[in-house]
Design an enzyme around this catalytic site. Structure first.
Site, PDB file in Angstrom:
ATOM      1  N   CYS A  43       0.720  -1.161  -0.009  1.00 53.00           N
ATOM      2  CA  CYS A  43      -0.110   0.147   0.000  1.00 53.00           C
ATOM      3  C   CYS A  43       0.905   1.361   0.004  1.00 53.00           C
ATOM      4  O   CYS A  43       0.629   2.140  -0.774  1.00 53.00           O
ATOM      5  CB  CYS A  43      -0.940   0.009   1.263  1.00 53.00           C
ATOM      6  N   CYS A  48      -1.220   1.753  -3.138  1.00 52.92           N
ATOM      7  CA  CYS A  48      -2.578   2.806  -3.176  1.00 52.92           C
ATOM      8  C   CYS A  48      -1.843   4.203  -2.797  1.00 52.92           C
ATOM      9  O   CYS A  48      -2.351   5.111  -3.597  1.00 52.92           O
ATOM     10  CB  CYS A  48      -3.382   2.609  -1.478  1.00 52.92           C
ATOM     11  N   LYS A  51       0.128   5.304  -6.121  1.00 59.04           N
ATOM     12  CA  LYS A  51      -0.966   5.309  -7.137  1.00 59.04           C
ATOM     13  C   LYS A  51      -1.795   6.690  -7.099  1.00 59.04           C
ATOM     14  O   LYS A  51      -1.813   7.410  -7.836  1.00 59.04           O
ATOM     15  CB  LYS A  51      -1.711   4.061  -6.857  1.00 59.04           C
ATOM     16  N   TYR A 180      -9.330  -2.916 -11.288  1.00 59.48           N
ATOM     17  CA  TYR A 180      -8.880  -1.680 -11.178  1.00 59.48           C
ATOM     18  C   TYR A 180      -7.679  -0.998 -11.189  1.00 59.48           C
ATOM     19  O   TYR A 180      -7.623   0.227 -11.542  1.00 59.48           O
ATOM     20  CB  TYR A 180      -9.568  -1.248  -9.655  1.00 59.48           C
ATOM     21  N   GLU A 184      -6.919   2.135 -13.278  1.00 58.78           N
ATOM     22  CA  GLU A 184      -6.265   3.400 -12.877  1.00 58.78           C
ATOM     23  C   GLU A 184      -5.055   3.927 -13.520  1.00 58.78           C
ATOM     24  O   GLU A 184      -4.853   4.946 -14.055  1.00 58.78           O
ATOM     25  CB  GLU A 184      -6.069   3.139 -11.357  1.00 58.78           C
ATOM     26  N   HIS A 439     -26.722  22.530  -0.372  1.00 57.98           N
ATOM     27  CA  HIS A 439     -26.494  23.129  -1.709  1.00 57.98           C
ATOM     28  C   HIS A 439     -25.567  24.389  -1.769  1.00 57.98           C
ATOM     29  O   HIS A 439     -25.483  24.694  -0.594  1.00 57.98           O
ATOM     30  CB  HIS A 439     -27.751  23.725  -2.037  1.00 57.98           C
ATOM     31  N   GLU A 444     -25.729  16.573  -3.074  1.00 57.59           N
ATOM     32  CA  GLU A 444     -27.154  16.733  -2.762  1.00 57.59           C
ATOM     33  C   GLU A 444     -28.119  15.805  -3.797  1.00 57.59           C
ATOM     34  O   GLU A 444     -29.284  15.567  -3.054  1.00 57.59           O
ATOM     35  CB  GLU A 444     -27.384  18.146  -2.914  1.00 57.59           C
TER      36      GLU A 444
END
Ligand SMILES: Cc1cc2nc3c(=O)[nH]c(=O)nc-3n(C[C@H](O)[C@H](O)[C@H](O)COP(=O)(O)OP(=O)(O)OC[C@H]3O[C@@H](n4cnc5c(N)ncnc54)[C@H](O)[C@@H]3O)c2cc1C
Length: 465
Positions: A43, A48, A51, A180, A184, A439, A444
């Site tokens: 990682c 991770c 990356k 993934y 990526e 908002h 939202e």
């Protein structure tokens, strides 16, 4: 009870191993942890973290383009790969040292060496040719990228490890895979200006994700200029006299590229670990088999993280480590909970998701309500960017519980982390409806989709009532 050198010996200093060692040491246990390469593991060192830093780097090209619509004049931008690598390496070195010192500050011993089991209580520290004994042992040796040795010319290809240390940025790259990591890296290289082709053997990239996400990210990547070839595989890769590569597809097409990257899954690190000598059972893929508490077939040896091939994600390895400590040293047997894991794909646009894909939910529930919105996020308006954002809630019609939430677009991963709480808590669509919108945000939309877009009954798509 025999006296051992340590209460706990951990083999592997990655996400799971370091957490198990640090927390056990902080509880007053006598702990040692061996790491053969760099503390922090996949990682931190080659997964991770680097990356995500590359993802940030690759997004600037679009940010510079978008700035014009907001009144900025950005001079011709240029990118310097060695600077990115140097700065990334500096940050990784800082994290590596934090991982190591975290264990030491908690009172654990860190050992820079490969380690392997001699028997169920004895570990050989290979660099020092020293044997130590431990009451409990944790195998947290992680996994490595599949080199696809059956592919002729695979030796000319890079894996994700090498992608973090390329001497120069290639002008063109072909990436094999549809998971993934492949997706990526396709976006990272494209964003940095590399002509990128993604080759995937399946029907659609990112299997196991919701079909709307898969289609949406595929279309967006193609619109940016990434070539995606599905239903295809590399047949062989050849080195050309000019130093480039020719990647031949089974359909006869040859891709002339500077670099070929293989991102075809990962394999558990269980070779030459002495597991057989200690009596630890392995599965068909070489993964360590464990029970619900991460205990192997030998009752004082545990395994956690990628080496068990359960769910290959950092937070899962860490969670398994925390459960192990509770079980082994806290007199509180605790099973890791794998239900409802939020996850992201740091593609461009990004995916954030938690809970069931529509297709999986349709198999589990008689009737679903699907709420889906597709819109241009406000930040793209002045920028003149056409890319759409997609949000989707999958609701069990009988209980009204939101069983899946899927987002495609800016900050989708951040939203999925928070939605993870709501979906884990089994909140209903009515709870979402009762929540005040914030908002103006993109998020939202998640609490303002009042009417179902369509229903799914016994697997059949029906118009909303
Ligand atoms: C390119 C890439 C991107 C990723 N991105 C993400 C992401 O965005 N989010 C996410 O959650 N996960 C991501 N992952 C997955 C994540 O990195 C892993 O799930 C996680 O690192 C698993 O932790 P672990 O402790 O099981 O193993 P690892 O972190 O792999 O640690 C195992 C350690 O054991 C050491 N070791 C192995 N054998 C021995 C031995 N005999 N003696 C001593 N030491 C040994 C290894 O050197 C390694 O440091 C990514 C992985 C890759 C490859």
């Amino acid at each position: 009870m025999p006296q051992y050198d340590y209460d706990l010996f951990v083999i592997g200093g990655g996400s799971g191993g370091v957490r198990a060692a640090r927390v056990s040491a902080a509880r007053g246990k006598r702990v040692a942890i061996a790491e053969e390469y760099r503390f922090g593991g996949t990682c931190v060192i080659r997964g991770c973290v680097p990356k995500k830093l590359f993802v940030y780097a690759s997004q600037f090209a679009e940010h510079f383009q978008d700035a014009a619509g907001y009144g900025w004049t950005v001079p011709q931008a240029s990118f310097d790969w060695p600077t990115l690598i140097r700065n990334k390496d500096k940050e990784i070195a800082r994290l590596e040292s934090a991982y190591r010192s975290g264990v030491e500050r908690a009172g654990g011993a860190t050992i820079h060496s490969r380690a392997r089991l001699i028997d169920r209580h004895t570990v050989l520290i290979e660099n020092e040719n020293r044997r130590v004994s431990a009451d409990q042992i944790v195998i947290a040796t992680g996994g490595r990228a599949n080199p696809h040795a059956a592919l002729p010319g695979h030796e000319h290809c890079i894996l994700s490890n090498e992608a973090f240390h390329l001497e120069a940025l290639p002008k063109s790259i072909a990436i094999a895979g549809g998971g993934y990591i492949a997706v990526e890296f396709a976006n990272i290289f494209h964003g940095l200006g590399v002509e990128t082709t993604l080759v995937y053997r399946g029907r659609e990239i990112l299997s196991r994700f919701d079909a709307d996400l898969r289609r949406g990210v595929h279309e967006a990547m193609e619109a940016k200029g990434i070539r995606i070839i599905c239903h295809e595989v590399f047949e062989r890769v050849e080195k050309l006299s000019d130093g480039g590569l020719a990647a031949y597809l089974c359909n006869g097409e040859a891709l002339a590229v500077d670099q070929v990257m293989l991102a075809l899954g990962r394999m558990p690190n269980t070779e030459n670990l002495g597991l057989e000598a200690a009596g630890v059972e392995l599965g068909k893929l070489g993964e360590v088999l464990v029970d619900d508490y991460s205990r192997t077939s030998v009752d004082n040896i545990w395994a956690l993280g990628d080496v068990t091939n359960r769910v290959q994600l950092t937070p899962v390895a860490i969670h398994e480590a925390m459960c192990f400590v509770e079980t082994a040293f806290g007199s509180n047997p605790t099973k890791p909970d794998f239900e409802t894991i939020p996850t992201a794909v740091f593609s461009q646009p990004e995916i954030g998701t938690v809970g069931l894909a529509e297709e999986d939910a349709a198999r589990r529930y008689d009737e679903l309500e699907i709420y889906r919105a597709s819109f241009r996020p406000m930040r793209h308006t002045l920028a003149g960017r056409d890319e759409k954002m997609m949000m989707k809630l999958v609701v069990d019609a009988a209980s009204r519980v939101v069983v899946g939430a899927h987002i495609l677009g800016p900050d989708a991963g951040e939203m999925a982390q928070l939605l993870g709480i709501a979906v884990k808590a089994r909140l209903t669509k009515d709870d979402f409806d009762r929540t005040m919108a914030l908002h103006p945000t993109a998020a939202e939309e998640l609490v303002t989709m009042y009417r179902p877009t369509y229903r799914v009954k016994a697997g059949e798509k029906l118009a909303a009532a």
